[in-house]
Structures are given as C-alpha cells and as structure tokens.
Design an enzyme around this catalytic site. Structure first.
Site, PDB file in Angstrom:
ATOM      1  N   HIS A  21      18.411  40.870 -41.585  1.00 15.74           N
ATOM      2  CA  HIS A  21      18.141  42.446 -41.743  1.00 15.74           C
ATOM      3  C   HIS A  21      18.165  42.526 -44.038  1.00 15.74           C
ATOM      4  O   HIS A  21      18.765  41.387 -44.077  1.00 15.74           O
ATOM      5  CB  HIS A  21      18.850  43.208 -41.166  1.00 15.74           C
ATOM      6  CG  HIS A  21      20.682  42.962 -41.653  1.00 15.74           C
ATOM      7  ND1 HIS A  21      21.489  43.007 -40.477  1.00 15.74           N
ATOM      8  CD2 HIS A  21      21.603  43.382 -43.031  1.00 15.74           C
ATOM      9  CE1 HIS A  21      22.565  42.904 -41.911  1.00 15.74           C
ATOM     10  NE2 HIS A  21      22.378  43.232 -42.798  1.00 15.74           N
TER      11      HIS A  21
HETATM   12  P1  TYD Z   1      25.590  44.040 -38.729  1.00 18.59           P
HETATM   13  O1  TYD Z   1      25.441  45.033 -39.910  1.00 18.59           O
HETATM   14  O2  TYD Z   1      24.312  44.685 -37.774  1.00 18.59           O
HETATM   15  O3  TYD Z   1      26.130  42.881 -39.085  1.00 18.59           O
HETATM   16  P2  TYD Z   1      25.895  41.693 -39.173  1.00 18.59           P
HETATM   17  O4  TYD Z   1      24.282  42.091 -40.297  1.00 18.59           O
HETATM   18  O5  TYD Z   1      27.226  41.047 -39.024  1.00 18.59           O
HETATM   19  O6  TYD Z   1      25.109  40.484 -37.859  1.00 18.59           O
HETATM   20  O7  TYD Z   1      26.712  45.261 -37.703  1.00 18.59           O
HETATM   21  C1  TYD Z   1      26.272  45.116 -36.705  1.00 18.59           C
HETATM   22  C2  TYD Z   1      26.620  45.967 -35.502  1.00 18.59           C
HETATM   23  O8  TYD Z   1      28.551  46.909 -36.601  1.00 18.59           O
HETATM   24  C3  TYD Z   1      25.483  46.841 -35.532  1.00 18.59           C
HETATM   25  O9  TYD Z   1      25.690  47.857 -33.859  1.00 18.59           O
HETATM   26  C4  TYD Z   1      25.858  48.942 -36.393  1.00 18.59           C
HETATM   27  C5  TYD Z   1      27.315  48.137 -36.541  1.00 18.59           C
HETATM   28  N1  TYD Z   1      28.319  48.923 -37.518  1.00 18.59           N
HETATM   29  C6  TYD Z   1      28.301  50.128 -37.861  1.00 18.59           C
HETATM   30  O10 TYD Z   1      28.685  50.610 -36.275  1.00 18.59           O
HETATM   31  N2  TYD Z   1      29.051  50.528 -39.103  1.00 18.59           N
HETATM   32  C7  TYD Z   1      28.982  49.521 -40.267  1.00 18.59           C
HETATM   33  O11 TYD Z   1      29.965  50.000 -41.606  1.00 18.59           O
HETATM   34  C8  TYD Z   1      28.630  48.106 -40.317  1.00 18.59           C
HETATM   35  C9  TYD Z   1      28.827  47.441 -40.816  1.00 18.59           C
HETATM   36  C10 TYD Z   1      28.161  47.868 -38.861  1.00 18.59           C
END
Ligand code: TYD
Length: 138
Positions: free
Chosen positions: A57
């Site tokens: 992302h």
């Molecule tokens: P994501 O940022 O997509 O993780 P990565 O980049 O490590 O794969 O986040 C994973 C999940 O956690 C997504 O459902 C959103 C949630 N999340 C929160 O609720 N609050 C936050 O501050 C973050 C970073 C993620």
C-alpha cells in the site's frame, strides 16, 4: 509540513547510540532535533512469518519513521517519481524515513519487531491499497 526534495525521498536516518557495549545503549528520536515531523501515533508489528510479505500500500499524506528494534526488516519502495529503493534495516540505531506517496512491500526475519513513528493518526482513507490507484495518484 513543507517538504524539501530530500524529505520527498525515502532515506536512512542514523541516530546516536548513547552508552557502551558494557552497559547497553539508548537511542532517542526527538522532534525537531533529529526527526523531520512531530509524532502523532506509534505502532509496532511482530511475529510476522518470514514467508509473508506485508505492506502492499501507499499513504496519501502519512510520513513514517521505521525502526527494526529487533531482527531484520527489508523494504522495497517506489516513490512518487517511480524511483525504486531497497532498504535492509538491522540496526536499532537507524530509522527508515518514508515520505508520503510511497508504495512499499515489507519482509521480516522471524524475530523482527518493527516500530513505526507516524506523522498522523490512523485514517483508513489515507491508504491507497491498489497499485493501479497508486499510479493514478502520482
Ligand atoms: P496495515 O497498515 O495494512 O498493515 P501492514 O502494512 O503491516 O501490512 O494494517 C493492518 C491492519 O491494522 C488494518 O486492518 C488496519 C489496522 N490498523 C489500525 O487499526 N490502526 C493502525 O494504526 C494501523 C497501522 C493499522
């Protein structure tokens, strides 16, 4: 935040390590002394299996500092100019600065702990989760 060209490019920030091999070390991130933005949110990830690729992302406005506080973390990044970057984080005394509008994928060693210092609160609307949408944005 008004961004200079340097601040639009992902790069490593080297911090001081205070201490010694006998006593251990402490490293400090403090705005504006040695980091480029005020921290609004902190999160950490852990226990990510080695075969899993996270990320996939970009963020519209969010700026981040990423520290591998344990283990090894590898970032592949494409910025708003479509330049490609690769970073291997393995020292707790350094951070990877990721500006806004960077597509990233992340790989972890089994023992890695990723600490993120973030410039904004969590907003799902700040995420670009489809690569085609990222290309349209930039
Ligand atoms: P994501 O940022 O997509 O993780 P990565 O980049 O490590 O794969 O986040 C994973 C999940 O956690 C997504 O459902 C959103 C949630 N999340 C929160 O609720 N609050 C936050 O501050 C973050 C970073 C993620």
């Amino acid at each position: 935040m008004v961004q200079t060209d340097f601040q639009k490019t992902p790069h490593i920030i080297e911090f001081s390590s205070i201490g010694s091999s006998e006593l251990g070390y402490i490293t400090v991130a403090e705005y504006p002394q040695n980091i480029p933005f005020e921290i609004k949110r902190t999160y950490w990830t852990y226990y990510t299996p080695h075969h899993v690729k996270r990320g996939g992302h970009a963020h519209i406005k969010l700026n981040q500092l990423i520290v591998a506080v344990a283990g090894v973390i590898e970032f592949t990044i494409e910025n708003h100019l479509r330049e490609q970057f690769f970073f291997r984080l393995e020292k707790p005394s350094q951070a990877l600065y990721i500006p806004e509008k960077c597509w990233r994928t992340i790989k972890f060693s089994h023992n890695a702990v990723l600490l993120c210092l973030a410039s904004l609160e969590y907003h799902e609307s700040d995420y670009i989760r489809e690569y085609d949408d990222f290309l349209k944005l930039i």
